[in-house]
Design a protein around this motif. Structure first.
Motif, PDB file in Angstrom:
ATOM      1  N   LEU A  89       7.878 -13.156  12.195  1.00 21.37           N
ATOM      2  CA  LEU A  89       7.208 -11.905  12.550  1.00 21.37           C
ATOM      3  C   LEU A  89       7.216 -10.859  11.436  1.00 21.37           C
ATOM      4  O   LEU A  89       6.177 -10.256  11.156  1.00 21.37           O
ATOM      5  N   PRO A  90       8.358 -10.631  10.789  1.00 22.37           N
ATOM      6  CA  PRO A  90       8.335  -9.621   9.734  1.00 22.37           C
ATOM      7  C   PRO A  90       7.365  -9.980   8.611  1.00 22.37           C
ATOM      8  O   PRO A  90       6.744  -9.106   8.009  1.00 22.37           O
ATOM      9  N   LEU A  91       7.218 -11.266   8.367  1.00 25.54           N
ATOM     10  CA  LEU A  91       6.284 -11.722   7.346  1.00 25.54           C
ATOM     11  C   LEU A  91       4.860 -11.387   7.736  1.00 25.54           C
ATOM     12  O   LEU A  91       4.084 -10.836   6.948  1.00 25.54           O
TER      13      LEU A  91
ATOM     14  N   HIS B 231      16.429  -8.171  20.409  1.00 29.85           N
ATOM     15  CA  HIS B 231      15.756  -9.007  21.397  1.00 29.85           C
ATOM     16  C   HIS B 231      16.537 -10.240  21.828  1.00 29.85           C
ATOM     17  O   HIS B 231      16.149 -10.910  22.771  1.00 29.85           O
ATOM     18  N   TYR B 232      17.579 -10.558  21.121  1.00 26.70           N
ATOM     19  CA  TYR B 232      18.382 -11.718  21.474  1.00 26.70           C
ATOM     20  C   TYR B 232      19.836 -11.307  21.594  1.00 26.70           C
ATOM     21  O   TYR B 232      20.663 -11.723  20.786  1.00 26.70           O
TER      22      TYR B 232
ATOM     23  N   LYS C  66      11.532 -14.588  26.035  1.00 24.45           N
ATOM     24  CA  LYS C  66      12.063 -15.164  24.812  1.00 24.45           C
ATOM     25  C   LYS C  66      11.086 -15.912  23.899  1.00 24.45           C
ATOM     26  O   LYS C  66      10.679 -17.033  24.173  1.00 24.45           O
ATOM     27  N   ILE C  67      10.774 -15.242  22.862  1.00 25.18           N
ATOM     28  CA  ILE C  67      10.013 -15.839  21.770  1.00 25.18           C
ATOM     29  C   ILE C  67      10.900 -16.872  21.072  1.00 25.18           C
ATOM     30  O   ILE C  67      12.087 -16.627  20.900  1.00 25.18           O
ATOM     31  N   PRO C  68      10.357 -18.021  20.670  1.00 25.38           N
ATOM     32  CA  PRO C  68      11.175 -18.983  19.926  1.00 25.38           C
ATOM     33  C   PRO C  68      11.741 -18.355  18.654  1.00 25.38           C
ATOM     34  O   PRO C  68      11.100 -17.514  18.029  1.00 25.38           O
ATOM     35  N   GLN C  69      12.919 -18.776  18.289  1.00 28.24           N
ATOM     36  CA  GLN C  69      13.559 -18.215  17.100  1.00 28.24           C
ATOM     37  C   GLN C  69      12.722 -18.417  15.848  1.00 28.24           C
ATOM     38  O   GLN C  69      12.617 -17.525  15.016  1.00 28.24           O
TER      39      GLN C  69
ATOM     40  N   ILE D 246      12.701  -9.209   4.581  1.00 26.82           N
ATOM     41  CA  ILE D 246      12.414  -9.948   5.807  1.00 26.82           C
ATOM     42  C   ILE D 246      13.700 -10.403   6.484  1.00 26.82           C
ATOM     43  O   ILE D 246      13.817 -10.372   7.708  1.00 26.82           O
TER      44      ILE D 246
ATOM     45  N   TYR E 168      15.585  -7.559  14.379  1.00 25.94           N
ATOM     46  CA  TYR E 168      14.813  -8.040  15.526  1.00 25.94           C
ATOM     47  C   TYR E 168      15.670  -8.870  16.472  1.00 25.94           C
ATOM     48  O   TYR E 168      15.638  -8.703  17.684  1.00 25.94           O
ATOM     49  N   PHE E 169      16.461  -9.758  15.891  1.00 25.76           N
ATOM     50  CA  PHE E 169      17.332 -10.590  16.720  1.00 25.76           C
ATOM     51  C   PHE E 169      18.341  -9.742  17.481  1.00 25.76           C
ATOM     52  O   PHE E 169      18.642 -10.002  18.643  1.00 25.76           O
TER      53      PHE E 169
ATOM     54  N   THR F 186       6.234  -4.050  18.760  1.00 28.49           N
ATOM     55  CA  THR F 186       7.074  -5.215  19.018  1.00 28.49           C
ATOM     56  C   THR F 186       8.272  -5.278  18.076  1.00 28.49           C
ATOM     57  O   THR F 186       9.376  -5.650  18.469  1.00 28.49           O
ATOM     58  N   LEU F 187       8.029  -4.952  16.831  1.00 27.16           N
ATOM     59  CA  LEU F 187       9.115  -5.009  15.847  1.00 27.16           C
ATOM     60  C   LEU F 187       9.870  -3.690  15.771  1.00 27.16           C
ATOM     61  O   LEU F 187      10.685  -3.495  14.864  1.00 27.16           O
TER      62      LEU F 187
ATOM     63  N   ALA G 230      10.236 -15.792  15.781  1.00 24.86           N
ATOM     64  CA  ALA G 230      10.823 -14.479  15.515  1.00 24.86           C
ATOM     65  C   ALA G 230      11.059 -14.266  14.024  1.00 24.86           C
ATOM     66  O   ALA G 230      10.852 -13.174  13.502  1.00 24.86           O
ATOM     67  N   LYS G 231      11.472 -15.328  13.339  1.00 22.80           N
ATOM     68  CA  LYS G 231      11.748 -15.191  11.912  1.00 22.80           C
ATOM     69  C   LYS G 231      10.491 -14.967  11.088  1.00 22.80           C
ATOM     70  O   LYS G 231      10.561 -14.475   9.967  1.00 22.80           O
TER      71      LYS G 231
ATOM     72  N   GLN H 143      14.993  -7.423   8.317  1.00 20.33           N
ATOM     73  CA  GLN H 143      14.180  -7.133   9.501  1.00 20.33           C
ATOM     74  C   GLN H 143      14.394  -8.154  10.599  1.00 20.33           C
ATOM     75  O   GLN H 143      14.427  -7.824  11.779  1.00 20.33           O
ATOM     76  N   ALA H 144      14.515  -9.409  10.192  1.00 19.15           N
ATOM     77  CA  ALA H 144      14.715 -10.470  11.182  1.00 19.15           C
ATOM     78  C   ALA H 144      16.043 -10.260  11.904  1.00 19.15           C
ATOM     79  O   ALA H 144      16.130 -10.400  13.120  1.00 19.15           O
TER      80      ALA H 144
END
Lengths: 219, 219
Positions: free
Chosen positions: A16-18, B207-208, A7-10, B196, B203-204, A79-80, A13-14, B199-200
């Motif tokens: 990453l796309p950036l 992965h979540y 688990k990556i911190p939220q 973004i 991703y969530f 990853t994405l 995660a937000k 995409q976020a």
DNA sequence: CCAAGTATGTGAAATCTTTAACGACTAACG
DNA sequence: CGTTAGTCGTTAAAGATTTCACATACTTGG
């Protein structure tokens, strides 16, 4: 497989796309290496935060060198899940919906709006931004196995449509209506409320004056 | 005056417009009292968080009773400066810009888009959503003392326009372009990046996974 | 006027996030 | 080669936010 990577911190995660988008730009420009400091200037995120974010995925860089753009990019692509495209439905072809449809998502993205729905008979059957518009009555029938929806309908219709989306098996909704919709706990909803964003900005301007040093921050 | 009220946490500040709007709804419905629990169900924010948020402004409620809607609303009206309307300019009357112009902001809001700008000669001189469209070349001349701008231009134009806005004395920008613009430290920029956000969400979702209990959260 | 029920406001704990600081290692150049 | 400058990955500290849990005080109904 699906590496449940502790688990990556939220907050990470937000971002990453950036990161991904900017790395893509660098790659297009032919850049071979990049440091956390350079990235920081470009995406306006503290360089220590960037290094920390990356480090959740392991040691991606080289000390004294920085990050290899090609390598980092290919890592993020995996990853994405940039390889497989996520199919998306858009509900409500008004001004905002049209903006989305005309936005070229697939360019830097793993998402593609495949189908749109609207209640207005005049719009049904037409194409907007290369996407066909279906009648909202056919939602269940034509949604197929699409699992993500963008909701750009009038707020009075939001909950009703959301209920139907849930029944049709959707798992994520990007909600642009002011309504805070209720869904079962296994469905994820992200709210983006344009009026609130504007009001929040105004509030910050009046109550959090930026005098000396202070960077701008997120949504 | 400007009561510099020992700084409300930013997370709280971002929720205030949401609270305000919902209180306004309640008031319209003729409701007299409301508890943090009820508010919680409606806005999807933990009730303890709501009580904590309110408590930064002092004791607004009554134990055993809850909050008086009328009183709470009038308090927020003052706090959020709902009395005076903040004038806003919109730059870029494309799909997204048009969506904003047609959005009835002033209804529940202290903000009003007063003027719009675009580079397209065909749009200049027209009215969209009751707002006149001016040519982007006249930006400096016609901006007047407006201090907030919504940026809905192509991302390639974003930095250039931002520079001009800054020179013209703007103090806040709501940036909808993917470009991360650079501004002096006394100008506040909030970014909202639609690609973004999508995409976020994706991703969530991957992965979540939301299995048992877990509420949805913010943008 | 009392008892039972209700809901606030907040101290304290838990959790999450950012930032500073630095040891370790690399690249590059003389 | 050796030295200098550069940059990561990470430990630890600081800061921000959420959540729990409960004493306190109000409301309501009898």
């Amino acid at each position: 497989m699906d590496i449940e990577q502790t688990k990556i911190p939220q907050a990470t995660a937000k971002r990453l796309p950036l990161y991904y988008r900017f790395l893509n730009n660098l790659h297009t420009q032919g850049k071979l290496r990049v440091s956390s400091k350079e990235l920081s200037d470009a995406v306006k995120v503290d360089s220590a935060t960037i290094r920390r974010d990356f480090s959740y995925f392991g040691a991606l860089g080289k000390k004294g060198y920085g990050y290899n753009v090609e390598y980092l990019l290919s890592f993020f692509r995996k990853t994405l899940d940039q390889d497989e495209t996520t199919r998306v439905a858009l509900i409500g072809v008004g001004n905002l919906g049209t903006a989305f449809l005309n936005y070229n998502f697939t360019k830097n993205n793993n998402t593609k709006i495949e189908i749109a729905f609207d209640a207005n008979e005049e719009r049904v059957g037409s194409e907007v931004g290369g996407v066909g518009v279906e009648h909202i009555d056919d939602l269940e029938e034509k949604l197929g196995d699409i699992s993500v929806a963008i909701l750009t309908v009038p707020s009075s219709a939001a909950q009703g449509i959301a209920d139907r989306l849930v029944k049709a098996g959707i798992s994520g909704i990007l909600n642009f209506t002011p309504a805070r919709i209720s869904v079962p706990s296994n469905v994820r909803v992200h709210h983006i409320d344009l009026a609130i964003e504007l009001q929040a900005l105004v509030y910050f301007l009046k109550h959090y004056p930026l005098n000396e040093e202070e960077a701008e921050e997120e949504q």
